[in-house]
Design an enzyme around this catalytic site. Structure first.
Site, PDB file in Angstrom:
ATOM      1  N   ASP A  13       0.846  -1.185   0.000  1.00 24.01           N
ATOM      2  CA  ASP A  13       0.000   0.000   0.000  1.00 24.01           C
ATOM      3  C   ASP A  13       0.886   1.241   0.000  1.00 24.01           C
ATOM      4  O   ASP A  13       1.987   1.236   0.502  1.00 24.01           O
ATOM      5  CB  ASP A  13      -1.168  -0.067   0.978  1.00 24.01           C
ATOM      6  CG  ASP A  13      -0.858   0.203   2.413  1.00 24.01           C
ATOM      7  OD1 ASP A  13       0.095   0.933   2.663  1.00 24.01           O
ATOM      8  OD2 ASP A  13      -1.600  -0.304   3.272  1.00 24.01           O
ATOM      9  N   SER A  57       9.498   4.575   8.165  1.00 26.17           N
ATOM     10  CA  SER A  57       9.233   3.230   7.654  1.00 26.17           C
ATOM     11  C   SER A  57       7.891   2.754   8.177  1.00 26.17           C
ATOM     12  O   SER A  57       7.444   3.155   9.248  1.00 26.17           O
ATOM     13  CB  SER A  57      10.321   2.277   8.127  1.00 26.17           C
ATOM     14  OG  SER A  57      10.225   2.143   9.526  1.00 26.17           O
ATOM     15  N   LYS A  58       7.260   1.879   7.383  1.00 26.39           N
ATOM     16  CA  LYS A  58       5.943   1.369   7.763  1.00 26.39           C
ATOM     17  C   LYS A  58       6.025   0.549   9.052  1.00 26.39           C
ATOM     18  O   LYS A  58       5.057   0.425   9.777  1.00 26.39           O
ATOM     19  CB  LYS A  58       5.376   0.507   6.637  1.00 26.39           C
ATOM     20  CG  LYS A  58       5.049   1.318   5.389  1.00 26.39           C
ATOM     21  CD  LYS A  58       4.308   0.464   4.377  1.00 26.39           C
ATOM     22  CE  LYS A  58       4.282   1.142   3.027  1.00 26.39           C
ATOM     23  NZ  LYS A  58       3.796   0.299   1.959  1.00 26.39           N
ATOM     24  N   ARG A  59       7.210  -0.018   9.316  1.00 30.77           N
ATOM     25  CA  ARG A  59       7.372  -0.838  10.508  1.00 30.77           C
ATOM     26  C   ARG A  59       7.342   0.022  11.774  1.00 30.77           C
ATOM     27  O   ARG A  59       6.744  -0.330  12.775  1.00 30.77           O
ATOM     28  CB  ARG A  59       8.698  -1.594  10.401  1.00 30.77           C
ATOM     29  CG  ARG A  59       8.854  -2.781  11.326  1.00 30.77           C
ATOM     30  CD  ARG A  59      10.085  -3.603  10.949  1.00 30.77           C
ATOM     31  NE  ARG A  59      11.257  -2.770  10.711  1.00 30.77           N
ATOM     32  CZ  ARG A  59      12.026  -2.259  11.663  1.00 30.77           C
ATOM     33  NH1 ARG A  59      11.751  -2.489  12.915  1.00 30.77           N
ATOM     34  NH2 ARG A  59      13.069  -1.520  11.367  1.00 30.77           N
ATOM     35  N   LYS A  60       7.997   1.188  11.691  1.00 34.99           N
ATOM     36  CA  LYS A  60       8.129   2.034  12.888  1.00 34.99           C
ATOM     37  C   LYS A  60       7.026   3.064  13.057  1.00 34.99           C
ATOM     38  O   LYS A  60       6.831   3.598  14.129  1.00 34.99           O
ATOM     39  CB  LYS A  60       9.447   2.820  12.800  1.00 34.99           C
ATOM     40  CG  LYS A  60      10.646   2.058  13.264  1.00 34.99           C
ATOM     41  CD  LYS A  60      11.749   3.043  13.571  1.00 34.99           C
ATOM     42  CE  LYS A  60      12.995   2.365  14.047  1.00 34.99           C
ATOM     43  NZ  LYS A  60      14.101   3.301  14.115  1.00 34.99           N
TER      44      LYS A  60
END
Ligand code: GLU
Length: 493
Positions: free
Chosen positions: A18, A259-262
């Site tokens: 996405d 980042s999408k992770r953080k």
């Protein structure tokens, strides 16, 4: 004054998941300059990495850029003079250029297997080699000549890739519109055409930017190190390179790359899900790398930004994505909307989140239209609206009452509600001014209770909460019957 030449710019996302907030950030700066010069803005889908391709991602890119109003003039869905705009449909443009470079000795075939390349990298890391990257074992060879020299067949694949031969005198410096003179590290002999016939980014981006007449490449700073390879390709293919602007990377509050992770805000769709207005987000994205158009005022229109656009004002240091500032901007945009328009947007948002049906009851919509002015001054996000107004929509016998709000009431609560009931029953009309004046006369003036305490029981009985939209206006909207009903039910608890 220098003459403004219509420029052609593009945003070129890869449909690998996405969409990233960086796609919108790049679109903002590319589009602004295209509009500033009266030129065009192209949307190109860079889908040559088939391993990372995700179906549906492209549609999300279209939808989220359209939601933001960042409209493109040419693109896969719109067509245009340089169609197709999807790289996977343009393979015939890339291969001939790779063949040309091969024929001129500016590129070469490579049969090294992924295992061999991995072992080579491992070896370079272990020995802390001064020169890293591909060791050119295949340069000037054929598969047969490598085998004849005793290379282990397990280290060779059948279908070769094409690598760009980086000359010793490759130019490493270039002029950047944002950073001035930039010097990048020496590149490796990068793969430009993969064994499956798909180009890598480096070849595709140069061929497409050239064929599509792109005059300015505005992209993330992570591409600075690739620019010497791209400039080399322009030179070898005999093409004039575009101007380059490398935008600073967006950062998390801890300064790491977003980042999408953080950080949930790395996902572009997150902003819509959270109830931010697209115009507030666009304003926010402009400010990430550009000073406010009006000094001391961060709220600005898109047209003002476009008119003022100047590369020399773009920042080169990585901005932190500060959501507190976005909340503030969003509140400010919410307050400036016409209340009916705000009600329309709250409805649309509630339909997207599933809180309201596709076909909401006209009475519910009318109630929302009348209630919006009560919450508009303090609303931070579209998503906060319905929870704040929930008490208006509940049947009287299903009003949730916050036990903490009840516990905080004083002992005189019931007496105050009894007095209020008598006042409200006798009111000649049901309008917030009359309600307020009559209650004040009785509870504050006649009974001598401080306003702070006088209306608290009424608020809890009617809204179920200690904090609510303005009480008397809410009572007007609910109507006399519902208010008296709620007070009576509350007293009977
Ligand atoms: N496909 C690249 C990306 O998604 C585009 C880089 C560029 O604009 O050249 O980052």
């Amino acid at each position: 004054m220098t003459e403004i030449v219509p420029a052609r710019l593009r945003v070129a996302p890869s449909p690998t998941g996405d969409p990233h907030v960086g796609t919108a950030y790049m679109a903002v700066f590319n589009l602004a300059y295209a509009r500033h010069t009266g030129g065009q803005f192209v949307l190109r889908i860079e889908d040559t990495d088939r391993a990372r391709f995700q179906a549906g991602s492209e549609q999300q890119v279209f939808d989220s850029l359209a939601w933001l109003g960042l409209d493109w003039d040419e693109g896969p869905d719109k067509g245009g003079p340089h169609a197709p705009y999807r790289q996977s449909e343009r393979l015939d443009y890339y291969r001939p250029q790779a063949e040309l470079l091969l024929a001129r000795g500016q590129a070469y075939h490579c049969w090294c297997s992924p295992q061999r390349l991995k072992a080579l990298r491992g070896e370079q890391e272990r020995s802390k080699a001064a020169v890293t990257g591909y060791d050119r074992r295949c340069l000037g060879q054929t598969r047969d000549s490598l085998l004849a020299q005793g290379v282990d067949p397990a280290e060779l694949v059948d279908q070769p890739v094409v690598r760009l031969l980086i000359p010793d005198d490759v130019e490493l410096g270039f002029d950047d519109l944002v950073r001035g003179r930039v010097s990048a590290p020496r590149p490796d002999d990068q793969i430009i055409l993969k064994a499956d016939g798909f180009p890598t980014y480096h070849l595709a981006v140069v061929v497409d930017d050239h064929l599509m007449g792109i005059t300015h490449v505005v992209r993330g700073e992570e591409w600075i190190s690739s620019t010497p390879k791209h400039l080399l390709l322009y030179r070898q293919l005999g093409w004039t390179p575009p101007a380059f602007a490398h935008m600073p990377l967006l950062r998390n509050p801890d300064k790491s790359k977003i980042s999408k992770r953080k950080n949930p805000a790395a996902r572009l769709l997150w902003f819509k899900e959270q109830g931010y207005l697209p115009e507030a987000l666009v304003n926010f994205l402009c400010l990430l790398a550009y000073p406010p158009v009006h000094q001391g005022d961060e709220v600005q229109t898109w047209d003002e930004f476009v008119a003022s656009f100047d590369w020399s004002k773009v920042n080169s240091t990585g901005p932190i994505v500060d959501l507190a500032k976005l909340d503030w901007l969003n509140g400010s945009y919410i307050r400036s909307l016409d209340p009916d328009e705000l009600a329309r947007r709250i409805t649309a948002q509630a339909q997207t989140t599933g809180d309201w049906p596709r076909d909401p009851d006209p009475a519910d919509q009318e109630l929302l239209r009348r209630a919006v002015p009560l919450i508009q001054p303090r609303l931070a996000s579209l998503n906060d609206a319905l929870p704040q107004l929930d008490f208006l929509y509940r049947p009287d016998d299903q009003l949730p009452v916050d036990p903490e709000a009840v516990a905080a009431l004083r002992d005189d609560a019931d007496q105050l509600l009894a007095a209020a009931t008598a006042v409200l029953k006798a009111l000649p009309d049901w309008c917030h001014d009359t309600i307020q004046a009559a209650l004040k006369a009785e509870l504050v003036e006649a009974l001598g209770v401080k306003p702070k305490f006088a209306f608290a029981p009424l608020r809890v009985a009617i809204t179920g909460r200690r904090v609510s939209p303005p009480l008397f206006e809410s009572m007007e909207l609910l109507g006399r019957v519902a208010c008296l009903n709620r007070i009576a039910r509350f007293r009977l608890r």
